[in-house]
Design a protein around this motif. Structure first.
Motif, PDB file in Angstrom:
ATOM      1  N   PHE A  65      -3.898  12.911   8.742  1.00 35.03           N
ATOM      2  CA  PHE A  65      -4.426  11.810   8.059  1.00 35.03           C
ATOM      3  C   PHE A  65      -5.008  10.444   8.785  1.00 35.03           C
ATOM      4  O   PHE A  65      -5.793   9.939   8.047  1.00 35.03           O
ATOM      5  N   GLY A  81      -2.201  11.015   0.072  1.00 33.78           N
ATOM      6  CA  GLY A  81      -0.838  10.996   0.354  1.00 33.78           C
ATOM      7  C   GLY A  81       0.030  10.840  -0.938  1.00 33.78           C
ATOM      8  O   GLY A  81       1.204  11.372  -0.982  1.00 33.78           O
ATOM      9  N   ALA A 113       4.610  14.949   4.398  1.00 32.13           N
ATOM     10  CA  ALA A 113       3.496  14.357   4.819  1.00 32.13           C
ATOM     11  C   ALA A 113       3.056  13.157   3.962  1.00 32.13           C
ATOM     12  O   ALA A 113       2.402  12.383   4.839  1.00 32.13           O
ATOM     13  N   ALA A 114       3.654  13.164   2.883  1.00 27.11           N
ATOM     14  CA  ALA A 114       3.584  11.731   2.260  1.00 27.11           C
ATOM     15  C   ALA A 114       3.886  10.796   2.921  1.00 27.11           C
ATOM     16  O   ALA A 114       3.321   9.583   3.197  1.00 27.11           O
ATOM     17  N   CYS A 117       1.862   9.683   5.872  1.00 28.86           N
ATOM     18  CA  CYS A 117       0.685   8.929   5.323  1.00 28.86           C
ATOM     19  C   CYS A 117       0.942   7.496   5.049  1.00 28.86           C
ATOM     20  O   CYS A 117       0.106   6.523   5.471  1.00 28.86           O
ATOM     21  N   TYR A 118       2.082   7.114   4.649  1.00 22.01           N
ATOM     22  CA  TYR A 118       2.441   5.733   4.336  1.00 22.01           C
ATOM     23  C   TYR A 118       2.509   4.658   5.453  1.00 22.01           C
ATOM     24  O   TYR A 118       2.603   3.675   5.390  1.00 22.01           O
TER      25      TYR A 118
END
Length: 396
Positions: A65, A81, A113-114, A117-118
């Motif tokens: 990312f 994301g 995975a999200a 990203c955050y």
């Protein structure tokens, strides 16, 4: 001055709003990981597999990312994301409806995975403000976690039975809706593009890793990883330890609630403390607070010990993590950001994953106080290492 400056900065406001909405999924997933797994797992032993895969996905996704953001921009990365979160939420909803445990595992991979990203919202915050306001921006961005800590569980309560009689499916659908809403403010955000050399080869990317030979970078990465790892090391087994000591689930939950408040509430002023006293001092103060938290846990098993230790643990993490993030933002060049920030978050995720697994084994085999004593040793070694690095830098 500071309030008016951030009030006029529409990009920062958009990032903060988006991070708050998107980050609300995190406390919901802490609740859902075990409950949904227990509902669908073929055996009880596999109940925590979705949550474990979620952590693994975060470890694997952190660096890609960061590299993607370095090439295509922060907004593209955040939208991707959010897309992972939406897809994961939809798969999770269908997994509960269809009773498919494998789909549930796939959903948590996408959601993990999200969440990875955050983590880059804190770096993006530093990129939309003037340099003198970077520590304050990073600190304020983490206040979104305080809001999410209250919003997430409340949304879970309201949405979990939306698809009754199918339990929990509504909570996954709610994560998808929050993700869609959270992406809207990003459309109005302007984030400067990370400047990198054109036609960058794979070899040159690996060459950029040589920046880790610099002592300030090593120090920043080390403090961030130890702060996060210690927090996970002591937080994850706390409910298990408290119940083992005879406390109720309600009291254990209340201790975790105040721990989360202590993690994020100081973010309203941590950035200003960094401006006044310096990044290194605040980061080192965080490590000292973490030692005090661990020593409090070693000293007794009363409710006062648990409350005091977990509150100090939260504040110590806040100072150490924000301090380390600010240190890294200050010492890494524009051309090195994507590689170094990705490696930084990968190391943090790896340390956190190892601490989560090891903590459970130590608590089960040796007890809570032994776990806390191990944390004290790790933190003392870390502080000695940071002081040694500083002394070597001064000599040179």
């Amino acid at each position: 001055m500071s309030a008016s400056y951030f009030g006029r900065n529409s990009s920062f406001a958009g990032l903060l709003t988006a991070n708050t909405m998107l980050g609300s999924a995190m406390p919901m997933l802490i609740i859902l990981g075990g409950l949904a797994g227990l509902t669908l797992a073929p055996t009880t032993a596999l109940a925590t597999l979705p949550a474990s895969l979620q952590t693994l996905a975060g470890l694997l996704a952190a660096a890609p990312f960061s590299l993607l953001m370095g090439r295509f921009g922060r907004k593209t990365g955040f939208f991707l994301g959010g897309a992972f979160a939406i897809v994961g939420a939809l798969i999770g909803t269908w997994a509960l409806i269809s009773g498919n445990f494998i789909l549930l595992c796939v959903a948590h991979l996408a959601l993990g995975a999200a969440l990875a990203c955050y983590q880059y919202f804190r770096f993006a915050a530093a990129e939309v403000v003037r340099s003198e306001w970077q520590p304050v921006a990073i600190s304020l961005m983490l206040t979104s976690g305080l809001v999410a800590a209250f919003v997430g569980p409340q949304v879970f309560i309201l949405a979990k039975d939306a698809f009754a009689p199918i339990p929990l499916a509504g909570a996954y659908a709610a994560i998808g809706m929050l993700s869609v809403i959270g992406l809207v403010p990003l459309a109005f955000v302007s984030i400067p593009t990370i400047k990198t050399r054109s036609r960058r080869t794979t070899g040159s990317r690996f060459a950029a890793l040589s920046v880790l030979k610099q002592r300030p970078v090593r120090t920043a990465v080390g403090i961030g990883a130890i702060s996060q790892g210690t927090m996970v090391f002591l937080m994850i087994p706390t409910p298990l330890a408290m119940i083992g000591c005879g406390f109720s689930e309600a009291i254990a939950g209340d201790v975790i609630r105040w721990h989360v408040v202590a993690m994020f509430a100081p973010s309203f002023f941590t950035g200003f403390l960094i401006k006044w006293f310096g990044t290194r001092r605040i980061a080192m103060t965080g490590l000292i607070l973490l030692i005090m938290a661990a020593m409090g846990a070693v000293s007794g098993l009363s409710s006062v010990n648990f409350y005091g230790s977990l509150i100090l643990l939260g504040v110590g993490w806040n100072f150490g993590f924000i301090g380390a993030t600010t240190m890294l933002a200050n010492v890494v060049s524009e051309d090195e950001k994507a590689v170094v920030q990705g490696l930084n978050d990968t190391i943090i995720a790896l340390v956190s994953t190892l601490c989560a697994f090891v903590a459970g084994a130590i608590v089960a085999g040796f007890g809570w106080q032994v776990l806390a004593f191990v944390a004290v040793i790790i933190l003392v070694v870390t502080i000695c290492s940071v002081m040694f690095e500083k002394r070597q830098t001064v000599r040179q």
